[in-house]
Design a protein around this motif. Structure first.
Motif, PDB file in Angstrom:
ATOM      1  N   GLU A 143       1.106  -1.318  -0.293  1.00  0.00           N
ATOM      2  CA  GLU A 143      -0.215   0.133   0.388  1.00  0.00           C
ATOM      3  C   GLU A 143       1.166   1.211   0.056  1.00  0.00           C
ATOM      4  O   GLU A 143       1.798   1.351   0.651  1.00  0.00           O
ATOM      5  CB  GLU A 143      -0.837   0.011   1.029  1.00  0.00           C
ATOM      6  CG  GLU A 143      -1.780   1.223   1.634  1.00  0.00           C
ATOM      7  CD  GLU A 143      -2.942   1.370   2.832  1.00  0.00           C
ATOM      8  OE1 GLU A 143      -3.383   0.846   2.368  1.00  0.00           O
ATOM      9  OE2 GLU A 143      -2.631   2.392   3.710  1.00  0.00           O
ATOM     10  N   ARG A 200      -1.723   5.876  -8.004  1.00  0.00           N
ATOM     11  CA  ARG A 200      -1.328   5.188  -9.057  1.00  0.00           C
ATOM     12  C   ARG A 200      -0.285   5.381  -9.466  1.00  0.00           C
ATOM     13  O   ARG A 200       0.272   4.533  -9.934  1.00  0.00           O
ATOM     14  CB  ARG A 200      -2.567   4.227 -10.054  1.00  0.00           C
ATOM     15  CG  ARG A 200      -3.319   3.980  -9.964  1.00  0.00           C
ATOM     16  CD  ARG A 200      -4.884   4.010 -10.717  1.00  0.00           C
ATOM     17  NE  ARG A 200      -5.066   4.511 -12.443  1.00  0.00           N
ATOM     18  CZ  ARG A 200      -6.026   5.248 -11.768  1.00  0.00           C
ATOM     19  NH1 ARG A 200      -6.707   5.075 -10.845  1.00  0.00           N
ATOM     20  NH2 ARG A 200      -5.666   5.980 -12.862  1.00  0.00           N
ATOM     21  N   TRP A 228       1.933   4.233  -6.627  1.00  0.00           N
ATOM     22  CA  TRP A 228       2.181   2.929  -6.539  1.00  0.00           C
ATOM     23  C   TRP A 228       2.502   2.171  -7.749  1.00  0.00           C
ATOM     24  O   TRP A 228       3.878   1.605  -7.035  1.00  0.00           O
ATOM     25  CB  TRP A 228       0.727   2.645  -6.832  1.00  0.00           C
ATOM     26  CG  TRP A 228       0.410   1.083  -6.485  1.00  0.00           C
ATOM     27  CD1 TRP A 228       0.604   0.588  -4.700  1.00  0.00           C
ATOM     28  CD2 TRP A 228       0.648   0.383  -6.521  1.00  0.00           C
ATOM     29  NE1 TRP A 228       0.605  -1.020  -5.449  1.00  0.00           N
ATOM     30  CE2 TRP A 228       0.447  -1.234  -6.440  1.00  0.00           C
ATOM     31  CE3 TRP A 228       0.678  -0.171  -8.012  1.00  0.00           C
ATOM     32  CZ2 TRP A 228       0.535  -2.686  -7.213  1.00  0.00           C
ATOM     33  CZ3 TRP A 228       0.715  -1.700  -9.195  1.00  0.00           C
ATOM     34  CH2 TRP A 228       0.573  -2.363  -7.923  1.00  0.00           C
ATOM     35  N   THR A 234      -3.635   3.777  -1.382  1.00  0.00           N
ATOM     36  CA  THR A 234      -3.105   2.859  -3.256  1.00  0.00           C
ATOM     37  C   THR A 234      -2.699   1.858  -2.764  1.00  0.00           C
ATOM     38  O   THR A 234      -1.840   1.376  -2.345  1.00  0.00           O
ATOM     39  CB  THR A 234      -2.565   3.746  -4.294  1.00  0.00           C
ATOM     40  OG1 THR A 234      -3.190   4.834  -4.555  1.00  0.00           O
ATOM     41  CG2 THR A 234      -2.456   2.315  -6.088  1.00  0.00           C
ATOM     42  N   ARG A 235      -3.958   0.399  -3.266  1.00  0.00           N
ATOM     43  CA  ARG A 235      -3.740  -0.002  -2.897  1.00  0.00           C
ATOM     44  C   ARG A 235      -3.833  -1.993  -3.750  1.00  0.00           C
ATOM     45  O   ARG A 235      -5.044  -1.912  -4.632  1.00  0.00           O
ATOM     46  CB  ARG A 235      -3.794  -0.919  -1.907  1.00  0.00           C
ATOM     47  CG  ARG A 235      -5.128  -1.955  -1.410  1.00  0.00           C
ATOM     48  CD  ARG A 235      -5.829  -2.121   0.795  1.00  0.00           C
ATOM     49  NE  ARG A 235      -6.556  -2.209   0.498  1.00  0.00           N
ATOM     50  CZ  ARG A 235      -7.774  -3.503   0.352  1.00  0.00           C
ATOM     51  NH1 ARG A 235      -6.517  -4.494   0.557  1.00  0.00           N
ATOM     52  NH2 ARG A 235      -8.536  -3.863   0.410  1.00  0.00           N
ATOM     53  N   PRO A 236      -2.509  -3.064  -4.418  1.00  0.00           N
ATOM     54  CA  PRO A 236      -3.638  -4.078  -5.245  1.00  0.00           C
ATOM     55  C   PRO A 236      -5.017  -4.755  -4.371  1.00  0.00           C
ATOM     56  O   PRO A 236      -4.627  -4.583  -3.085  1.00  0.00           O
ATOM     57  CB  PRO A 236      -2.307  -5.103  -5.025  1.00  0.00           C
ATOM     58  CG  PRO A 236      -2.082  -4.595  -3.906  1.00  0.00           C
ATOM     59  CD  PRO A 236      -2.020  -3.095  -3.460  1.00  0.00           C
ATOM     60  N   LEU A 276      -6.905  -1.956  -8.921  1.00  0.00           N
ATOM     61  CA  LEU A 276      -6.232  -1.081  -7.608  1.00  0.00           C
ATOM     62  C   LEU A 276      -7.627  -0.343  -7.278  1.00  0.00           C
ATOM     63  O   LEU A 276      -8.580  -0.308  -7.163  1.00  0.00           O
ATOM     64  CB  LEU A 276      -5.190  -0.006  -8.317  1.00  0.00           C
ATOM     65  CG  LEU A 276      -4.564  -1.094  -8.747  1.00  0.00           C
ATOM     66  CD1 LEU A 276      -3.226   0.525  -9.305  1.00  0.00           C
ATOM     67  CD2 LEU A 276      -2.918  -1.562  -8.215  1.00  0.00           C
ATOM     68  N   HIS A 313      -8.204   2.862  -3.946  1.00  0.00           N
ATOM     69  CA  HIS A 313      -7.849   3.703  -3.453  1.00  0.00           C
ATOM     70  C   HIS A 313      -8.638   4.655  -2.482  1.00  0.00           C
ATOM     71  O   HIS A 313     -10.399   4.294  -2.795  1.00  0.00           O
ATOM     72  CB  HIS A 313      -7.924   5.079  -4.523  1.00  0.00           C
ATOM     73  CG  HIS A 313      -7.186   4.740  -5.661  1.00  0.00           C
ATOM     74  ND1 HIS A 313      -5.949   4.814  -6.329  1.00  0.00           N
ATOM     75  CD2 HIS A 313      -7.158   4.586  -7.419  1.00  0.00           C
ATOM     76  CE1 HIS A 313      -5.164   4.507  -7.119  1.00  0.00           C
ATOM     77  NE2 HIS A 313      -6.314   4.501  -7.985  1.00  0.00           N
TER      78      HIS A 313
END
Length: 130
Positions: A2, A33, A36, A77-79, A89, A91
């Motif tokens: 993250e 993004r 990230w 942001t994280r997968p 992704l 947000h």
């Protein structure tokens, strides 16, 4: 992994209602993004070396609370999940008080830059989802 970035809401991002224009949240998320990808060592140049591009194909956004000029917003942001060539992704945008201002799931697809067709996700990207 993250990541998070913090931005300040600028006067040019405010609409006639006196809060952040809805379209600006998409831009904030794009900045998240980009950060990230860079922190995952997947810069634009790295994707180009692999002859792979990423294309956003769907965004589902929820506007939770208004944000105003001068506020500090944090974009996390994280997968979330991946498929063969698509991935999601998440947000989350929060204000200084930790209130959720907006959140979204962004679906992207990896494509061959020359053929302009979807291709299986490169391993370097797929690893980010484990």
């Amino acid at each position: 992994m993250e990541t998070s970035i913090t931005i300040e809401v600028r006067p040019t991002e405010i609409d006639v209602m006196g809060h952040v224009n809805n379209a600006k949240y998409l831009e904030y998320m794009e900045w998240g993004r980009e950060d990230w990808y860079n922190r995952a060592n997947l810069s634009f140049d790295r994707f180009t070396e692999m002859n792979v591009g990423t294309v956003t194909v769907n965004i589902n956004i929820n506007y939770r609370k208004e944000a105003r000029q001068g506020e500090q917003l944090t974009i996390k942001t994280r997968p979330l999940r991946k498929g063969r060539s698509s991935y999601v992704l998440e947000h989350v945008i929060e204000n200084e008080q930790g209130d959720r201002v907006a959140d979204a799931e962004v679906v992207s697809v990896t494509i061959d830059l020359k053929e302009r067709r979807s291709v299986p996700m490169p391993e370097e990207l797929a690893r980010q989802f484990s």
